[in-house]
Write a protein that holds these residues in place. Structure first.
Motif, PDB file in Angstrom:
ATOM      1  N   ASP A  60      -4.414  23.977  25.515  1.00 51.21           N
ATOM      2  CA  ASP A  60      -3.556  24.897  26.282  1.00 51.21           C
ATOM      3  C   ASP A  60      -4.341  25.535  27.409  1.00 51.21           C
ATOM      4  N   ALA A  61      -3.705  25.596  28.577  1.00 52.60           N
ATOM      5  CA  ALA A  61      -4.334  26.251  29.731  1.00 52.60           C
ATOM      6  C   ALA A  61      -4.411  27.741  29.486  1.00 52.60           C
ATOM      7  N   LEU A  62      -5.529  28.345  29.894  1.00 56.16           N
ATOM      8  CA  LEU A  62      -5.625  29.806  29.830  1.00 56.16           C
ATOM      9  C   LEU A  62      -4.636  30.394  30.833  1.00 56.16           C
ATOM     10  N   LYS A  63      -3.960  31.414  30.423  1.00 57.69           N
ATOM     11  CA  LYS A  63      -2.977  32.061  31.287  1.00 57.69           C
ATOM     12  C   LYS A  63      -3.682  32.871  32.357  1.00 57.69           C
ATOM     13  N   ASP A 118       4.032  20.353  31.695  1.00 50.57           N
ATOM     14  CA  ASP A 118       3.337  20.297  32.972  1.00 50.57           C
ATOM     15  C   ASP A 118       1.839  20.266  32.679  1.00 50.57           C
ATOM     16  N   ILE A 119       1.097  19.443  33.396  1.00 50.85           N
ATOM     17  CA  ILE A 119      -0.338  19.349  33.135  1.00 50.85           C
ATOM     18  C   ILE A 119      -1.076  20.655  33.454  1.00 50.85           C
ATOM     19  N   LYS A 120      -0.440  21.548  34.161  1.00 51.53           N
ATOM     20  CA  LYS A 120      -1.057  22.845  34.436  1.00 51.53           C
ATOM     21  C   LYS A 120      -0.917  23.795  33.243  1.00 51.53           C
ATOM     22  N   SER A 121      -0.133  23.390  32.225  1.00 46.81           N
ATOM     23  CA  SER A 121       0.027  24.249  31.053  1.00 46.81           C
ATOM     24  C   SER A 121      -0.601  23.663  29.792  1.00 46.81           C
ATOM     25  N   ALA A 122      -0.659  22.322  29.697  1.00 42.70           N
ATOM     26  CA  ALA A 122      -1.228  21.710  28.487  1.00 42.70           C
ATOM     27  C   ALA A 122      -1.634  20.269  28.741  1.00 42.70           C
ATOM     28  N   LEU A 123      -2.664  19.836  28.012  1.00 44.81           N
ATOM     29  CA  LEU A 123      -3.151  18.456  28.039  1.00 44.81           C
ATOM     30  C   LEU A 123      -3.328  17.988  26.598  1.00 44.81           C
ATOM     31  N   ALA A 124      -3.508  16.674  26.427  1.00 45.87           N
ATOM     32  CA  ALA A 124      -3.844  16.122  25.115  1.00 45.87           C
ATOM     33  C   ALA A 124      -5.241  15.519  25.188  1.00 45.87           C
ATOM     34  N   VAL A 125      -6.018  15.748  24.126  1.00 43.79           N
ATOM     35  CA  VAL A 125      -7.377  15.234  24.028  1.00 43.79           C
ATOM     36  C   VAL A 125      -7.396  14.206  22.902  1.00 43.79           C
ATOM     37  N   LYS A 126      -7.915  13.005  23.193  1.00 46.03           N
ATOM     38  CA  LYS A 126      -7.991  11.964  22.172  1.00 46.03           C
ATOM     39  C   LYS A 126      -9.246  12.182  21.331  1.00 46.03           C
ATOM     40  N   GLY A 159     -16.750  10.662  28.375  1.00 45.80           N
ATOM     41  CA  GLY A 159     -15.937   9.522  27.972  1.00 45.80           C
ATOM     42  C   GLY A 159     -14.713   9.886  27.152  1.00 45.80           C
ATOM     43  N   THR A 160     -14.628  11.124  26.662  1.00 46.92           N
ATOM     44  CA  THR A 160     -13.448  11.554  25.911  1.00 46.92           C
ATOM     45  C   THR A 160     -12.222  11.456  26.806  1.00 46.92           C
ATOM     46  N   GLU A 161     -11.159  10.830  26.295  1.00 44.11           N
ATOM     47  CA  GLU A 161      -9.949  10.598  27.093  1.00 44.11           C
ATOM     48  C   GLU A 161      -9.021  11.809  27.082  1.00 44.11           C
ATOM     49  N   ILE A 162      -8.465  12.091  28.264  1.00 51.02           N
ATOM     50  CA  ILE A 162      -7.547  13.207  28.458  1.00 51.02           C
ATOM     51  C   ILE A 162      -6.205  12.638  28.930  1.00 51.02           C
ATOM     52  N   TYR A 163      -5.114  13.095  28.305  1.00 47.67           N
ATOM     53  CA  TYR A 163      -3.769  12.594  28.595  1.00 47.67           C
ATOM     54  C   TYR A 163      -2.828  13.731  28.958  1.00 47.67           C
ATOM     55  N   SER A 164      -1.764  13.388  29.678  1.00 52.27           N
ATOM     56  CA  SER A 164      -0.676  14.332  29.861  1.00 52.27           C
ATOM     57  C   SER A 164       0.213  14.242  28.620  1.00 52.27           C
ATOM     58  N   VAL A 173      -8.985  25.982  33.174  1.00 50.07           N
ATOM     59  CA  VAL A 173      -9.664  26.069  31.890  1.00 50.07           C
ATOM     60  C   VAL A 173      -8.629  25.886  30.778  1.00 50.07           C
ATOM     61  N   TYR A 174      -8.912  24.953  29.881  1.00 54.65           N
ATOM     62  CA  TYR A 174      -8.043  24.683  28.729  1.00 54.65           C
ATOM     63  C   TYR A 174      -8.820  24.977  27.453  1.00 54.65           C
ATOM     64  N   VAL A 175      -8.127  25.562  26.480  1.00 54.37           N
ATOM     65  CA  VAL A 175      -8.696  25.813  25.164  1.00 54.37           C
ATOM     66  C   VAL A 175      -8.058  24.814  24.209  1.00 54.37           C
ATOM     67  N   VAL A 176      -8.893  24.039  23.528  1.00 50.09           N
ATOM     68  CA  VAL A 176      -8.391  22.984  22.650  1.00 50.09           C
ATOM     69  C   VAL A 176      -8.029  23.588  21.294  1.00 50.09           C
ATOM     70  N   THR A 177      -6.837  23.214  20.804  1.00 50.02           N
ATOM     71  CA  THR A 177      -6.326  23.698  19.526  1.00 50.02           C
ATOM     72  C   THR A 177      -6.428  22.576  18.490  1.00 50.02           C
TER      73      THR A 177
END
Length: 109
Positions: free
Chosen positions: A105-108, A88-96, A78-83, A38-42
């Motif tokens: 950010d990944a939930l701890k 590490d992808i287990k800690s954070a991703l980028a959303v276009k 269709g929203t694109e997700i990037y490293s 689970v990631y929370v988008v900032t």
């Protein structure tokens, strides 16, 4: 694996049992579940993206129907997700979003 599923269940339980047609029943307004994390988008902008990981396959406003992979309660299919370079992808991703990238950010555990 078991801890991740427990964490997801806790997030859903803390969100309440509302049957609203909005994101109000979720613990966070903008969430992504990617590879059972689970990631929370900032609102934090990301400048150094790396690889396209894929796209959101499912959007649901109902927490009981949201799957554990490539899904979101906010972002459309269709929203694109990037490293992100250096993360590490287990800690954070980028959303276009609108040709810019924001951090998720990944939930701890």
């Amino acid at each position: 694996m078991k801890k991740t599923l427990i964490m997801i269940a806790l997030v859903i339980l803390t969100a309440g049992c509302s049957h609203s047609n909005s994101n109000e029943s979720f613990a966070f307004e903008k969430m992504i579940i990617w590879n059972q994390i689970v990631y929370v988008v900032t609102d934090q902008q990301v400048k150094k993206i790396d690889l396209l990981l894929g796209t959101i396959d499912e959007q649901s406003k109902d927490e009981s129907t949201l799957s554990n992979n490539k899904s979101s309660n906010y972002y459309p299919v269709g929203t694109e997700i990037y490293s992100i370079k250096g993360f590490d992808i287990k800690s954070a991703l980028a959303v276009k979003v609108n040709n810019q990238f924001v951090k998720a950010d990944a939930l701890k555990k």
